[in-house]
Scaffold this motif. Structure first.
Motif, PDB file in Angstrom:
ATOM      1  N   ALA A  21       0.827  -1.204   0.000  1.00  0.00           N
ATOM      2  CA  ALA A  21       0.000   0.000   0.000  1.00  0.00           C
ATOM      3  C   ALA A  21       0.862   1.254   0.000  1.00  0.00           C
ATOM      4  CB  ALA A  21      -0.933  -0.004   1.206  1.00  0.00           C
ATOM      5  N   LEU A  22       1.924   1.243   0.781  1.00  0.00           N
ATOM      6  CA  LEU A  22       2.829   2.397   0.841  1.00  0.00           C
ATOM      7  C   LEU A  22       3.381   2.724  -0.539  1.00  0.00           C
ATOM      8  CD1 LEU A  22       4.551   4.466   2.421  1.00  0.00           C
ATOM      9  CD2 LEU A  22       6.235   2.635   2.763  1.00  0.00           C
ATOM     10  N   ARG A  23       3.883   1.740  -1.222  1.00  0.00           N
ATOM     11  CA  ARG A  23       4.424   1.969  -2.561  1.00  0.00           C
ATOM     12  C   ARG A  23       3.346   2.490  -3.502  1.00  0.00           C
ATOM     13  NH1 ARG A  23       8.899  -0.482  -5.370  1.00  0.00           N
ATOM     14  NH2 ARG A  23       8.676  -0.128  -7.611  1.00  0.00           N
ATOM     15  N   GLY A  49      10.102   6.468   1.008  1.00  0.00           N
ATOM     16  CA  GLY A  49      10.483   5.979  -0.308  1.00  0.00           C
ATOM     17  C   GLY A  49      11.509   4.869  -0.225  1.00  0.00           C
ATOM     18  N   ASP A  50      12.489   5.035   0.657  1.00  0.00           N
ATOM     19  CA  ASP A  50      13.487   3.984   0.845  1.00  0.00           C
ATOM     20  C   ASP A  50      12.840   2.699   1.340  1.00  0.00           C
ATOM     21  OD1 ASP A  50      15.580   5.646   0.052  1.00  0.00           O
ATOM     22  OD2 ASP A  50      15.909   6.385   2.094  1.00  0.00           O
ATOM     23  N   LEU A  51      11.894   2.809   2.275  1.00  0.00           N
ATOM     24  CA  LEU A  51      11.220   1.623   2.816  1.00  0.00           C
ATOM     25  C   LEU A  51      10.356   0.938   1.768  1.00  0.00           C
ATOM     26  CD1 LEU A  51      10.151   2.940   6.341  1.00  0.00           C
ATOM     27  CD2 LEU A  51      12.001   1.347   5.814  1.00  0.00           C
ATOM     28  N   ALA A  52       9.875   1.715   0.793  1.00  0.00           N
ATOM     29  CA  ALA A  52       9.023   1.155  -0.262  1.00  0.00           C
ATOM     30  C   ALA A  52       9.826   0.680  -1.468  1.00  0.00           C
ATOM     31  CB  ALA A  52       8.006   2.197  -0.713  1.00  0.00           C
ATOM     32  N   GLY A  53      11.134   0.836  -1.436  1.00  0.00           N
ATOM     33  CA  GLY A  53      11.955   0.449  -2.569  1.00  0.00           C
ATOM     34  C   GLY A  53      11.911   1.443  -3.710  1.00  0.00           C
ATOM     35  N   LEU A  54      11.578   2.714  -3.377  1.00  0.00           N
ATOM     36  CA  LEU A  54      11.504   3.785  -4.370  1.00  0.00           C
ATOM     37  C   LEU A  54      12.500   4.878  -4.026  1.00  0.00           C
ATOM     38  CD1 LEU A  54       7.599   4.044  -4.513  1.00  0.00           C
ATOM     39  CD2 LEU A  54       9.080   2.872  -6.165  1.00  0.00           C
TER      40      LEU A  54
END
Length: 346
Positions: A21-23, A49-54
């Motif tokens: 959901a975050l991403r 963003g870092d936690l979502a891989g973005l």
């Protein structure tokens, strides 16, 4: 999605579904991520963003409920483990709408009366609403059956079969300790039946109320399928003679017969001592029996090795797509039956 404005969103928790959901919120054309709550110390202080891989987006993860309650936001995507009513009431009373994948709010009349009163009071204070949704329960028990039943004038029985092949899921704690795979059938925890019943009976009760279907009682039955040989799965080994499949059936009964029925067919192997179950690949089958019988078969054209990356979206995406509809809804505990259809803005 309804409306034309943008919506400011707080993502609450970053587990398997919450991370997806975050991403999705970060990438969404009409949503702005403004806050992120995390439970673990190692995630606090990191960019969302870092936690979502973005790429970094400037939103820093926090564990401070006070900071997020005080934040200006339209909606909270509430996806934590367990439901904290105190926490939810603070969010709702502060004027933030809530979309949650927790199953506590599918059918307000079935809720604990004191809990329902607290939530509704918080919604009145904040002029806010809360909505439980997901893929199952949610989409397959509410959003899909409602249009299917629109073809009928007499319903004999609606049966929803869910098929879940979990053999490729490398989650030993979930499969062996929580779900009970790999145990002797006699050692299966009956509390799991009540957990499934509470989630799915509430969702189906919402459907029953909306369609005027009288239910006398809600029943749950659990059946176990034992492995006919040792089975190696991603999470470990299922020894021969232990639980390799389970079928949990939640039924809304009328005059001694099921009229609404959800049947969870979850398995690590189809090599079991219950050949009449006719297990098939993951997906759903929805069958309407009555004066206008129909059957809908849903399968996932995804390779088993890609399931771990695919399945979180089934639950997370419907919740994200519901943000605008919930923000635009009347205050209170909202349901699929009383809100406009959730439409994705892609």
């Amino acid at each position: 999605m309804t409306g034309k404005r943008r919506y400011r969103v707080i993502q609450w928790a970053t587990g398997n579904v919450g991370s997806r959901a975050l991403r999705t919120v970060i990438e969404h054309p009409a949503l702005d991520l403004v806050g992120l709550w995390v439970s673990s110390d190692d995630k606090r202080g990191k960019d969302a963003g870092d936690l979502a891989g973005l790429a970094p987006c400037g939103v820093i993860a926090t564990g401070s409920i006070d900071d997020l309650v005080a934040m200006d936001a339209d909606c909270v995507l509430y996806m934590r483990q367990g439901t904290d009513i105190d926490e939810l009431c603070r969010l709702l009373a502060s004027g933030k709408n809530v979309v949650t994948t927790r199953g506590d709010f599918h059918h307000p009349p079935s809720m604990d009366a004191a809990m329902r009163d607290r939530i509704e009071a918080a919604c009145r204070t904040g002029n806010s609403s809360i909505y439980s949704t997901g893929s199952s329960p949610g989409f397959v028990t509410e959003a899909l059956p409602i249009p299917l039943l629109s073809l009928s004038r007499r319903l004999d029985c609606l049966t929803i079969d869910e098929y879940g092949d979990v053999s490729s899921r490398n989650s030993p704690d979930l499969l062996f300790n929580i779900m009970g795979f790999g145990r002797a059938p006699s050692a299966f925890d009956p509390r799991q039946l009540e957990h499934v019943k509470s989630d799915f009976a509430g969702s189906l009760a919402q459907l029953a109320d909306a369609a005027g279907i009288v239910i006398d009682s809600w029943d749950v039955v659990g059946e176990m399928g034992a492995a006919t040989r040792d089975i190696v799965i991603a999470a470990g080994i299922i020894p021969a003679g232990t639980v390799a499949a389970q079928r949990i059936t939640v039924s809304g009964m009328r005059n001694g017969k099921p009229v609404l029925r959800f049947r969870a067919n979850w398995y690590c192997s189809r090599e079991i001592d219950q050949p009449d179950w006719r297990l098939r690949e993951s997906g759903w089958r929805v069958r309407v029996e009555g004066d206008t019988p129909v059957e809908v078969d849903i399968r996932f054209p995804v390779a088993p090795e890609d399931y771990a990356a695919f399945t979180p979206g089934l639950t997370a995406h419907r919740a994200v797509n519901a943000v605008a509809a919930v923000c635009d809804a009347l205050p209170g505990i909202r349901t699929t039956a009383d809100m406009p259809q959730v439409i994705a803005q892609l």
